[in-house]
Design an enzyme around this catalytic site. Structure first.
Site, short mmCIF file in Angstrom:
data_model
loop_
_atom_site.label_atom_id
_atom_site.label_comp_id
_atom_site.label_asym_id
_atom_site.label_seq_id
_atom_site.Cartn_x
_atom_site.Cartn_y
_atom_site.Cartn_z
N PHE A 26 0.84 -1.19 0.00
CA PHE A 26 0.00 0.00 0.00
C PHE A 26 0.87 1.24 0.00
O PHE A 26 1.78 1.37 0.82
CB PHE A 26 -0.91 0.01 1.23
CG PHE A 26 -1.95 -1.06 1.20
CD1 PHE A 26 -3.21 -0.81 0.71
CD2 PHE A 26 -1.65 -2.35 1.65
CE1 PHE A 26 -4.17 -1.81 0.66
CE2 PHE A 26 -2.59 -3.35 1.61
CZ PHE A 26 -3.86 -3.09 1.11
N CYS A 32 -6.14 15.30 0.71
CA CYS A 32 -7.41 14.98 0.07
C CYS A 32 -8.17 16.28 -0.17
O CYS A 32 -7.97 17.27 0.53
CB CYS A 32 -8.23 14.05 0.97
SG CYS A 32 -9.73 13.42 0.16
N CYS A 36 -14.08 13.88 4.94
CA CYS A 36 -15.10 12.94 5.40
C CYS A 36 -14.96 12.71 6.90
O CYS A 36 -13.85 12.53 7.40
CB CYS A 36 -14.96 11.62 4.65
SG CYS A 36 -15.12 11.81 2.85
N CYS A 39 -12.92 9.48 8.05
CA CYS A 39 -11.60 9.23 7.48
C CYS A 39 -10.62 8.79 8.57
O CYS A 39 -10.58 9.36 9.66
CB CYS A 39 -11.08 10.48 6.78
SG CYS A 39 -9.49 10.20 5.95
N ASP A 40 -9.81 7.76 8.24
CA ASP A 40 -8.87 7.22 9.22
C ASP A 40 -7.41 7.54 8.89
O ASP A 40 -6.50 6.90 9.38
CB ASP A 40 -9.05 5.71 9.37
CG ASP A 40 -8.89 4.97 8.04
OD1 ASP A 40 -8.56 5.60 7.02
OD2 ASP A 40 -9.09 3.74 8.03
N THR A 41 -7.19 8.55 8.05
CA THR A 41 -5.83 8.89 7.64
C THR A 41 -5.39 10.22 8.25
O THR A 41 -6.12 11.20 8.20
CB THR A 41 -5.73 8.99 6.10
OG1 THR A 41 -6.12 7.74 5.53
CG2 THR A 41 -4.32 9.31 5.65
N GLU A 96 -7.48 3.36 -5.42
CA GLU A 96 -8.79 3.71 -4.86
C GLU A 96 -8.91 5.22 -4.88
O GLU A 96 -8.03 5.93 -4.40
CB GLU A 96 -8.96 3.19 -3.44
CG GLU A 96 -10.32 3.55 -2.88
CD GLU A 96 -10.65 2.88 -1.57
OE1 GLU A 96 -11.43 3.49 -0.80
OE2 GLU A 96 -10.15 1.78 -1.31
N HIS A 192 -9.36 -5.89 7.55
CA HIS A 192 -8.09 -5.57 8.21
C HIS A 192 -8.33 -5.03 9.62
O HIS A 192 -7.54 -5.26 10.53
CB HIS A 192 -7.28 -4.56 7.38
CG HIS A 192 -8.04 -3.34 7.00
ND1 HIS A 192 -9.11 -3.35 6.13
CD2 HIS A 192 -7.89 -2.04 7.38
CE1 HIS A 192 -9.59 -2.12 5.99
NE2 HIS A 192 -8.87 -1.32 6.75
#
Length: 198
Positions: A26, A32, A36, A39-41, A96, A192
């Protein structure tokens, strides 16, 4: 020399969509154009890397042969040259995207994950080649329009992780019921997270 903002590069299993369970490298791009709530980033942390540095790092897991470009929103940075360098090393390249930017034509597999239902004044989707659609299902917005983007698409509904266990159970129940009534959709769980891997 162009540099890309990289949040992280890691080797794990694809946890979502058609390729769930496949080993993958990955490459998570930082930044971005949407915000959102789920969002987990973390976009505050990133390292600037050249395409050659990215490819060198990805090659640590060359035997895998599968790389996923994700984010954030990778279309803000990914270009044909980077994808071409990864493909020259023998990687199958998936991406993605939220669908608001242009995907380089040499990407092998495109997962459209539209987020417009969660973002006010979201940009319109860009016309692109798409292989699968992954809609985050919140139990409020109808995913039907995304299921009509074209023939032969692999359609995924993923229950939204609200951060509240009780709400998550209800959203998952509604998602399952929706799929039972619209069997062209498939349930996509964030496996995951379920098995606690990155």
């Amino acid at each position: 020399m162009k540099k890309y903002r990289i949040n992280e590069i890691f080797y794990s299993l694809q946890g979502e969509g058609k390729y769930t369970g496949h080993a993958a490298v990955f490459v998570r791009f930082s930044g971005c154009n949407l915000r959102c709530p789920f969002c987990d980033t973390d976009f505050k942390q990133f390292t600037e890397m050249t395409a050659a540095e990215i490819v060198s790092r990805v090659n640590e897991w060359k035997n895998c042969g599968f790389v996923v470009l994700t984010g954030g929103e990778p279309t803000l940075q990914v270009d044909k040259e980077l994808v071409g360098m990864l493909k020259d090393e023998g990687f199958y390249v998936a991406m993605e995207t939220n669908g608001t930017g242009h995907v380089p034509e040499n990407v092998d597999w495109v997962t459209l994950s539209p987020k417009s239902c969660f973002v006010s004044h979201a940009p319109a989707l860009v016309t692109m080649k798409v292989n699968e659609v992954k809609v985050v299902f919140d139990g409020i917005h109808d995913p039907k329009p995304y299921g009509q983007l074209g023939e032969g698409l692999y359609l995924n509904l993923q229950p939204c992780d609200t951060g509240d266990e009780h709400k998550n159970r209800e959203v998952t129940r509604q998602c399952v019921e929706y799929i039972k009534q619209h069997p062209q959709w498939h349930l996509s769980l964030q496996t995951h997270k379920l098995i606690s891997i990155p």
